[in-house]
Design a protein around this motif. Structure first.
Motif, PDB file in Angstrom:
ATOM      1  N   GLU A  54       0.851  -1.208   0.051  1.00  0.00           N
ATOM      2  CA  GLU A  54       0.040  -0.021  -0.062  1.00  0.00           C
ATOM      3  C   GLU A  54       1.016   1.274  -0.053  1.00  0.00           C
ATOM      4  O   GLU A  54       0.639   2.227  -0.842  1.00  0.00           O
ATOM      5  CB  GLU A  54      -0.922  -0.130   1.316  1.00  0.00           C
ATOM      6  N   LYS A  55       2.083   1.254   0.961  1.00  0.00           N
ATOM      7  CA  LYS A  55       2.779   2.401   1.029  1.00  0.00           C
ATOM      8  C   LYS A  55       3.468   2.626  -0.320  1.00  0.00           C
ATOM      9  O   LYS A  55       3.643   3.783  -0.822  1.00  0.00           O
ATOM     10  CB  LYS A  55       3.930   1.972   2.023  1.00  0.00           C
ATOM     11  N   TYR A  85       2.249   1.795  -3.461  1.00  0.00           N
ATOM     12  CA  TYR A  85       1.528   2.305  -4.426  1.00  0.00           C
ATOM     13  C   TYR A  85       1.325   3.830  -4.041  1.00  0.00           C
ATOM     14  O   TYR A  85       1.043   4.753  -5.083  1.00  0.00           O
ATOM     15  CB  TYR A  85       0.091   1.668  -4.487  1.00  0.00           C
ATOM     16  N   ASN A  86       1.063   4.102  -2.857  1.00  0.00           N
ATOM     17  CA  ASN A  86       1.074   5.532  -2.578  1.00  0.00           C
ATOM     18  C   ASN A  86       2.233   6.415  -2.811  1.00  0.00           C
ATOM     19  O   ASN A  86       1.981   7.540  -3.535  1.00  0.00           O
ATOM     20  CB  ASN A  86       0.774   5.601  -0.690  1.00  0.00           C
ATOM     21  N   TYR A  94       1.675   6.847  -6.691  1.00  0.00           N
ATOM     22  CA  TYR A  94       0.584   7.835  -6.862  1.00  0.00           C
ATOM     23  C   TYR A  94       1.206   9.151  -6.702  1.00  0.00           C
ATOM     24  O   TYR A  94       0.873  10.166  -7.577  1.00  0.00           O
ATOM     25  CB  TYR A  94      -0.589   7.289  -6.408  1.00  0.00           C
ATOM     26  N   GLU A  95       1.728   9.364  -5.619  1.00  0.00           N
ATOM     27  CA  GLU A  95       1.951  10.959  -5.111  1.00  0.00           C
ATOM     28  C   GLU A  95       3.094  11.447  -6.050  1.00  0.00           C
ATOM     29  O   GLU A  95       3.117  12.542  -6.179  1.00  0.00           O
ATOM     30  CB  GLU A  95       2.458  10.874  -3.840  1.00  0.00           C
ATOM     31  N   SER A 101      -7.830   5.075  -6.719  1.00  0.00           N
ATOM     32  CA  SER A 101      -6.563   5.140  -6.474  1.00  0.00           C
ATOM     33  C   SER A 101      -6.685   6.545  -5.366  1.00  0.00           C
ATOM     34  O   SER A 101      -5.917   6.322  -4.456  1.00  0.00           O
ATOM     35  CB  SER A 101      -5.692   5.451  -7.648  1.00  0.00           C
ATOM     36  N   GLN A 102      -7.533   7.328  -5.864  1.00  0.00           N
ATOM     37  CA  GLN A 102      -7.525   8.567  -5.044  1.00  0.00           C
ATOM     38  C   GLN A 102      -8.106   8.390  -3.666  1.00  0.00           C
ATOM     39  O   GLN A 102      -7.548   8.827  -2.542  1.00  0.00           O
ATOM     40  CB  GLN A 102      -8.280   9.550  -5.668  1.00  0.00           C
ATOM     41  N   ASN A 118      -8.151   5.545  -1.947  1.00  0.00           N
ATOM     42  CA  ASN A 118      -7.121   4.684  -1.292  1.00  0.00           C
ATOM     43  C   ASN A 118      -5.714   5.391  -0.928  1.00  0.00           C
ATOM     44  O   ASN A 118      -5.085   4.849   0.224  1.00  0.00           O
ATOM     45  CB  ASN A 118      -6.598   3.342  -1.936  1.00  0.00           C
ATOM     46  N   VAL A 119      -5.544   6.535  -1.252  1.00  0.00           N
ATOM     47  CA  VAL A 119      -4.145   7.164  -1.096  1.00  0.00           C
ATOM     48  C   VAL A 119      -4.408   8.135   0.105  1.00  0.00           C
ATOM     49  O   VAL A 119      -5.212   8.684   0.329  1.00  0.00           O
ATOM     50  CB  VAL A 119      -3.703   7.971  -2.374  1.00  0.00           C
TER      51      VAL A 119
END
Length: 196
Positions: free
Chosen positions: A166-167, A169-170, A173-174, A192-193, A195-196
């Motif tokens: 999760e981290k 992917y975060n 994404y960021e 995505s938005q 879950n981030v």
């Protein structure tokens, strides 16, 4: 009066290794002695020199991959083959490191892997790559797939980054530019938005 070199205890201790075989870090078992490393294998075996630009994890992966497909004596294991072939794969500084290890300090592949990664991929190198992962940003002219490839390359260079999925992917994404974030959101229905 000058002391004769043969009678000098300090000079004599420097030559002590000439009377016997040098000690080996790898414990050689009877199963390993039955393994014959063919000349054609020693040519294609991946080499590791211990240079800063080399990737120890990649070397271990490629080395294990090659060793897994080699024919072995019936009483030997893949681990036996790895330990037997290892001295042929280490060159330069890496070979010097192996030769300087205490005698019989490596009896399993896990022993070698731990010592090897501790020396050639120390925690400060892991921390440096983790900082690069955290700071990774998509360039304005970089496509989403190029950005993913660049990001994935950083992750692959440090498999033990201790980040949960999760981290990861975060962070990815960021680091994406606004257009790519929109694309990611639209392809996942906005997931995505959220879950981030």
């Amino acid at each position: 009066m000058a002391v004769e070199p043969d009678n000098d205890p300090e000079i004599g201790s420097l030559n002590a290794h000439l009377n016997s075989e040098p000690s080996q870090a790898i414990v050689i078992t009877p199963a390993q002695q039955s393994i014959d490393i063919k000349t054609n294998v020693s040519v294609v075996i991946p080499h590791f020199y211990g240079r800063k630009i080399e990737f120890p994890y990649e070397f271990l992966h490629e080395f294990c991959k090659l060793c897994s497909v080699q024919k072995r004596a019936p009483n030997s294991t893949e681990e036996d083959y790895r330990l037997r072939a290892l001295p042929f794969a280490l060159k330069g500084e890496a070979n010097t490191w192996l030769l300087r290890l205490p005698a019989n300090s490596i009896s399993t592949w896990a022993d070698f892997r731990l010592l090897f990664l501790d020396y050639f991929f120390p925690s400060n190198k892991t921390n440096t790559i983790k900082k690069k992962i955290l700071a990774c940003r998509q360039d304005y002219d970089e496509s989403l797939s190029q950005y993913w490839s660049h990001f994935k390359g950083l992750l692959d260079s440090c498999p033990k980054n201790w980040m949960c999925e999760e981290k990861v992917y975060n962070i990815f994404y960021e680091g994406a530019n606004p257009e790519s974030k929109d694309l990611l959101n639209s392809s996942n229905g906005g997931i995505s938005q959220r879950n981030v």
